[in-house]
Enzyme design. Structure first.
Site, PDB file in Angstrom:
ATOM      1  N   ARG A 105       0.746  -1.258   0.064  1.00 46.82           N
ATOM      2  CA  ARG A 105       0.080  -0.076  -0.011  1.00 46.82           C
ATOM      3  C   ARG A 105       0.940   1.299  -0.155  1.00 46.82           C
ATOM      4  NH1 ARG A 105      -5.447   1.418   3.265  1.00 46.82           N
ATOM      5  NH2 ARG A 105      -6.301  -0.134   1.496  1.00 46.82           N
ATOM      6  N   HIS A 132      -6.813   0.616  -6.735  1.00 50.86           N
ATOM      7  CA  HIS A 132      -7.232  -0.266  -5.633  1.00 50.86           C
ATOM      8  C   HIS A 132      -7.895  -1.649  -6.326  1.00 50.86           C
ATOM      9  CE1 HIS A 132      -7.662  -1.499  -1.676  1.00 50.86           C
ATOM     10  NE2 HIS A 132      -8.444  -0.639  -1.157  1.00 50.86           N
ATOM     11  N   GLN A 135      -9.841  -4.114  -4.017  1.00 50.68           N
ATOM     12  CA  GLN A 135     -10.961  -3.536  -3.545  1.00 50.68           C
ATOM     13  C   GLN A 135     -11.837  -3.849  -4.890  1.00 50.68           C
ATOM     14  OE1 GLN A 135     -12.112  -1.575  -0.734  1.00 50.68           O
ATOM     15  NE2 GLN A 135     -14.121  -2.452  -1.760  1.00 50.68           N
ATOM     16  N   ASP A 227     -17.543   6.516  -2.119  1.00 53.96           N
ATOM     17  CA  ASP A 227     -16.288   6.539  -1.478  1.00 53.96           C
ATOM     18  C   ASP A 227     -16.233   8.021  -0.982  1.00 53.96           C
ATOM     19  OD1 ASP A 227     -13.919   5.940  -0.370  1.00 53.96           O
ATOM     20  OD2 ASP A 227     -12.483   5.835  -2.245  1.00 53.96           O
ATOM     21  N   CYS A 267     -16.571   1.536  -0.069  1.00 53.31           N
ATOM     22  CA  CYS A 267     -15.513   0.537   0.341  1.00 53.31           C
ATOM     23  C   CYS A 267     -14.992   0.492   1.870  1.00 53.31           C
ATOM     24  CB  CYS A 267     -14.353   0.886  -0.653  1.00 53.31           C
ATOM     25  SG  CYS A 267     -13.952   2.799  -0.474  1.00 53.31           S
ATOM     26  N   ARG A 295     -13.592  -8.575   0.648  1.00 46.25           N
ATOM     27  CA  ARG A 295     -12.184  -8.525   0.308  1.00 46.25           C
ATOM     28  C   ARG A 295     -11.429  -9.630   0.698  1.00 46.25           C
ATOM     29  NH1 ARG A 295     -10.044  -3.293   0.570  1.00 46.25           N
ATOM     30  NH2 ARG A 295      -8.305  -4.466   0.116  1.00 46.25           N
TER      31      ARG A 295
HETATM   32  N1   CP Z   1     -11.242  -0.401   1.845  1.00 47.89           N
HETATM   33  C1   CP Z   1     -10.248  -0.438   2.251  1.00 47.89           C
HETATM   34  O1   CP Z   1      -9.197  -0.793   1.639  1.00 47.89           O
HETATM   35  O2   CP Z   1     -10.106  -0.295   3.723  1.00 47.89           O
HETATM   36  P1   CP Z   1      -8.712   0.042   4.573  1.00 47.89           P
HETATM   37  O3   CP Z   1      -8.101   1.221   4.199  1.00 47.89           O
HETATM   38  O4   CP Z   1      -9.227  -0.153   6.048  1.00 47.89           O
HETATM   39  O5   CP Z   1      -7.818  -1.163   4.296  1.00 47.89           O
HETATM   40  N1  NVA Z   2     -10.083   6.765  -1.671  1.00 45.78           N
HETATM   41  C1  NVA Z   2      -9.781   6.118  -0.413  1.00 45.78           C
HETATM   42  C2  NVA Z   2      -9.802   4.733  -0.367  1.00 45.78           C
HETATM   43  C3  NVA Z   2      -9.503   3.916   1.128  1.00 45.78           C
HETATM   44  C4  NVA Z   2      -9.941   2.578   1.214  1.00 45.78           C
HETATM   45  C5  NVA Z   2      -8.252   6.542  -0.094  1.00 45.78           C
HETATM   46  O1  NVA Z   2      -7.430   6.341  -0.983  1.00 45.78           O
HETATM   47  O2  NVA Z   2      -7.898   7.036   1.109  1.00 45.78           O
END
Ligand code: CP
Ligand code: NVA
Length: 313
Positions: A105, A132, A135, A227, A267, A295
């Site tokens: 990440r 993502h 997701q 989101d 999400c 997930r």
């Molecule tokens: N939806 C998602 O990726 O959640 P987190 O940021 O908690 O991993």
């Molecule tokens: N769009 C959000 C998704 C988190 C799972 C972010 O990048 O913070």
């Protein structure tokens, strides 16, 4: 040695491989429910290299690895600080000598691309600023489970053209699904990305369109997805974004314009009172926790495909 299969963005994956991942996710979900999962990843280790906060992604990867007999090692930015403490390419090659896969990440999409370029084990994008994909796999699994005719569904994303909606657009285009993204002017996909996604549609039968008209987007929608308006890393733009997105809230009035049995997706984490109201996320149309659960099932399938003994991607 065979080249590893990575998942940096679903743009790199053929529709058949995406479909295989979704099928395997559903099969392994059923096996898990029956208590019949096999330890297919025994003695395998996944590195979780996380530069940003996470709950769902971190826990679902950890649990998926553990359930398949493997283990994980978690590395925060403080531990590695790729690109600062050492070049990404050195971290990728050294880490590949210890572990069997890397889920990363990252703040910048370039970092996960660079990891995949130099790692000799599979690299999975666990969220970047641009994508993502894990997701998106869980999202489509959820659509397939909840809608009677998922291939005919009108999926509508309301909000920012961010990592989540970009990956949703890619998976819809690849699988021949119909997606409308409703966002304020100035917050749409960049032209190059949109052209790339649109170019996939004629061969798959999919459709991806962007509009700033909620009326146009929402009427008859079978899934309403949203989101956060301010993603991780965009905190400085928070006030401006809240103003720009104010009309783009998924609330009871908006939901009343969708199909009668429309599902509501997010999400998570959600900011109630901003992109979605408490009433809607807690209401009968909401499938957000099934979506969160999926997930785990999607990532279990990914890990088996990419790290398993017969890993061919
Ligand atoms: N939806 C998602 O990726 O959640 P987190 O940021 O908690 O991993
Ligand atoms: N769009 C959000 C998704 C988190 C799972 C972010 O990048 O913070």
């Amino acid at each position: 040695m065979n080249e590893p299969t990575h998942l940096v963005t679903l743009l790199d994956w053929e529709p058949d491989r995406i479909r295989r991942a979704l099928r395997l996710a559903a099969e392994l979900k059923a096996l898990a429910r029956a208590g019949r999962l096999l330890p297919t990843l025994q003695r395998k280790t996944l590195a979780l290299l996380f530069e940003k906060a996470s709950m769902r992604t971190r826990v679902s990867f950890e649990v998926a690895m553990t359930q398949l007999g493997g283990s994980v090692t978690y590395l925060s930015r403080a531990d590695v600080d790729l690109g600062v403490r050492e070049p990404v390419k050195d971290g990728a090659r050294a880490l590949s000598r210890y572990v069997d896969g890397i889920a990363a990440r990252v703040r910048s999409h370039d970092t996960v691309r660079e990891l995949a370029r130099f790692a000799t084990v599979p690299v999975i994008n666990a969220l970047s600023d641009l994508a993502h994909p894990c997701q998106a796999l869980g999202d489509i699994l959820t659509v397939q489970e909840h809608l009677e005719e998922p291939d005919e569904a009108r999926i509508v994303f309301i909000g920012d053209a961010n990592n989540v909606s970009r990956s949703l657009a890619v998976i819809c285009a690849k699988l021949g699904l119909d997606l409308t993204v409703a966002c304020p002017p100035g917050y749409s996909f960049d032209d190059e990305f949109l052209r790339r996604v649109e170019a996939l549609c004629p061969s798959t039968g999919g459709a991806v369109r962007v509009t700033s008209s909620l009326d146009e987007a929402v009427g008859g929608a079978h899934a309403l997805y949203t989101d956060v308006w301010v993603s991780m890393g965009q905190e400085e733009e928070a006030e401006e974004r809240r103003r720009a997105f104010a009309e783009f809230q998924v609330n009871a009035e908006l939901l009343s314009r969708a199909a009668e049995d429309a599902i509501v997706m997010h999400c998570l984490p959600a900011h109630r009172g901003e992109e979605i109201t408490d009433e809607v996320i807690e209401g009968p149309h909401s499938v957000v926790f099934d979506q969160a659960e999926n997930r785990l099932h999607a990532e279990r399938a990914l890990l088996q495909m990419l790290l398993g003994a017969d890993a061919s991607g």
